[in-house]
Motif scaffolding. Structure first.
Motif, PDB file in Angstrom:
ATOM      1  N   GLU A  10      15.930 -18.887 -30.660  1.00 39.30           N
ATOM      2  CA  GLU A  10      14.867 -18.543 -29.723  1.00 39.30           C
ATOM      3  C   GLU A  10      13.531 -18.353 -30.425  1.00 39.30           C
ATOM      4  OE1 GLU A  10      16.822 -15.140 -27.929  1.00 39.30           O
ATOM      5  OE2 GLU A  10      17.156 -16.390 -26.170  1.00 39.30           O
ATOM      6  N   ILE A  11      13.604 -17.750 -31.630  1.00 36.21           N
ATOM      7  CA  ILE A  11      12.371 -17.518 -32.379  1.00 36.21           C
ATOM      8  C   ILE A  11      12.324 -18.462 -33.571  1.00 36.21           C
ATOM      9  CG2 ILE A  11      11.031 -15.829 -33.661  1.00 36.21           C
ATOM     10  CD1 ILE A  11      11.381 -15.280 -30.645  1.00 36.21           C
ATOM     11  N   ASP A  12      11.233 -19.180 -33.647  1.00 39.33           N
ATOM     12  CA  ASP A  12      11.078 -20.155 -34.725  1.00 39.33           C
ATOM     13  C   ASP A  12       9.847 -19.800 -35.546  1.00 39.33           C
ATOM     14  OD1 ASP A  12      10.807 -22.278 -36.410  1.00 39.33           O
ATOM     15  OD2 ASP A  12      10.506 -23.787 -34.842  1.00 39.33           O
ATOM     16  N   ASP A  31       5.522  -3.744 -33.966  1.00 38.79           N
ATOM     17  CA  ASP A  31       4.216  -4.245 -33.556  1.00 38.79           C
ATOM     18  C   ASP A  31       4.344  -5.497 -32.713  1.00 38.79           C
ATOM     19  OD1 ASP A  31       2.211  -2.643 -34.483  1.00 38.79           O
ATOM     20  OD2 ASP A  31       1.319  -4.195 -35.736  1.00 38.79           O
ATOM     21  N   THR A  32       5.157  -6.402 -33.209  1.00 39.71           N
ATOM     22  CA  THR A  32       5.315  -7.704 -32.579  1.00 39.71           C
ATOM     23  C   THR A  32       6.003  -7.565 -31.227  1.00 39.71           C
ATOM     24  OG1 THR A  32       5.551  -8.552 -34.814  1.00 39.71           O
ATOM     25  CG2 THR A  32       6.114 -10.045 -33.023  1.00 39.71           C
ATOM     26  N   VAL A  77       5.611  -7.248 -25.160  1.00 40.61           N
ATOM     27  CA  VAL A  77       5.706  -6.499 -23.903  1.00 40.61           C
ATOM     28  C   VAL A  77       4.332  -6.368 -23.260  1.00 40.61           C
ATOM     29  CG1 VAL A  77       6.302  -4.284 -22.852  1.00 40.61           C
ATOM     30  CG2 VAL A  77       7.734  -5.232 -24.673  1.00 40.61           C
ATOM     31  N   ALA A  78       3.318  -6.101 -24.094  1.00 36.29           N
ATOM     32  CA  ALA A  78       1.951  -5.956 -23.577  1.00 36.29           C
ATOM     33  C   ALA A  78       1.510  -7.245 -22.882  1.00 36.29           C
ATOM     34  CB  ALA A  78       0.998  -5.596 -24.711  1.00 36.29           C
ATOM     35  N   LEU A  79       1.892  -8.364 -23.480  1.00 37.61           N
ATOM     36  CA  LEU A  79       1.519  -9.650 -22.888  1.00 37.61           C
ATOM     37  C   LEU A  79       2.185  -9.823 -21.526  1.00 37.61           C
ATOM     38  CD1 LEU A  79       0.187 -12.400 -22.980  1.00 37.61           C
ATOM     39  CD2 LEU A  79       2.091 -13.234 -24.372  1.00 37.61           C
ATOM     40  N   THR A  94       3.193 -21.076 -33.064  1.00 41.26           N
ATOM     41  CA  THR A  94       2.970 -20.150 -31.955  1.00 41.26           C
ATOM     42  C   THR A  94       3.248 -18.727 -32.428  1.00 41.26           C
ATOM     43  OG1 THR A  94       3.766 -21.834 -30.404  1.00 41.26           O
ATOM     44  CG2 THR A  94       3.639 -19.568 -29.595  1.00 41.26           C
ATOM     45  N   PRO A  95       2.312 -17.806 -32.183  1.00 36.65           N
ATOM     46  CA  PRO A  95       2.530 -16.426 -32.606  1.00 36.65           C
ATOM     47  C   PRO A  95       3.890 -15.919 -32.149  1.00 36.65           C
ATOM     48  CG  PRO A  95       0.291 -16.670 -31.834  1.00 36.65           C
ATOM     49  CD  PRO A  95       0.998 -17.985 -31.564  1.00 36.65           C
TER      50      PRO A  95
END
Lengths: 85, 85
Positions: free
Chosen positions: B2-4, B49-50, B55-57, B9-10
């Motif tokens: 899922e995460i690359d 942080d990430t 979540v903020a997004l 992309t951030p």
DNA sequence: GAGAATTTGTACGTATGTATG
DNA sequence: ACATACATACGTACAAATTCT
């Protein structure tokens, strides 16, 4: 003293208030750059996170706008919030 | 995967996409809790942080709402964004 | 009710990337 | 080449409120 660490108000809100007050007072005018994250860190002895949170708050409130890689600037008067603080 | 991390992309946007896709797919329904910051940290091997940025997004996009000290939950359908992503 | 665990909020430190002046 | 400035990302710690045992 602008920042009071004994004041339970979150520091980032205190920092935002300092900048907001300078805008309200006309010391910082529309399109003027507000203090950079680095200078806030240096001026108030705070962490970068805290400076960023302060700017983010002011941005959400409509007092400032941020141009990536350039800085944050006092928003034009049309975008200023009525009061809300 | 899922995460690359080789994807430019951030990471916080990639994490947000994972959760957003689960909401879109109906796997996470309105008022369901989304994964906590801690579990995102554990699941994806990222910093808090990430996770918080992700979540903020999602909150800014209207997909979730956060209740302090309780968690973040899928927003009610009325608050879902039309598309925009 | 007591205590532990969970979860978000705040705050500090540091580093790298990217864009601009 | 260098300084400035924001964006992203890693780590750590403690506080406050809530939830679970």
């Amino acid at each position: 003293m602008e920042i009071d660490r004994f004041d339970p108000t979150p520091i980032y809100q205190q920092v935002a208030r300092v900048v907001r007050d300078r805008i309200k007072a006309g010391e910082l005018k529309p399109r003027d750059p507000i203090p950079s994250e680095s200078s806030m860190v240096a001026d108030h002895g705070i962490a970068r996170d805290t400076a960023r949170a302060a700017v983010a708050l002011l941005r959400e409130e409509g007092w400032v706008m941020t141009l990536p890689q350039r800085g944050s600037f006092v928003a034009d008067r049309e975008n200023w919030p009525a009061d809300e603080t």
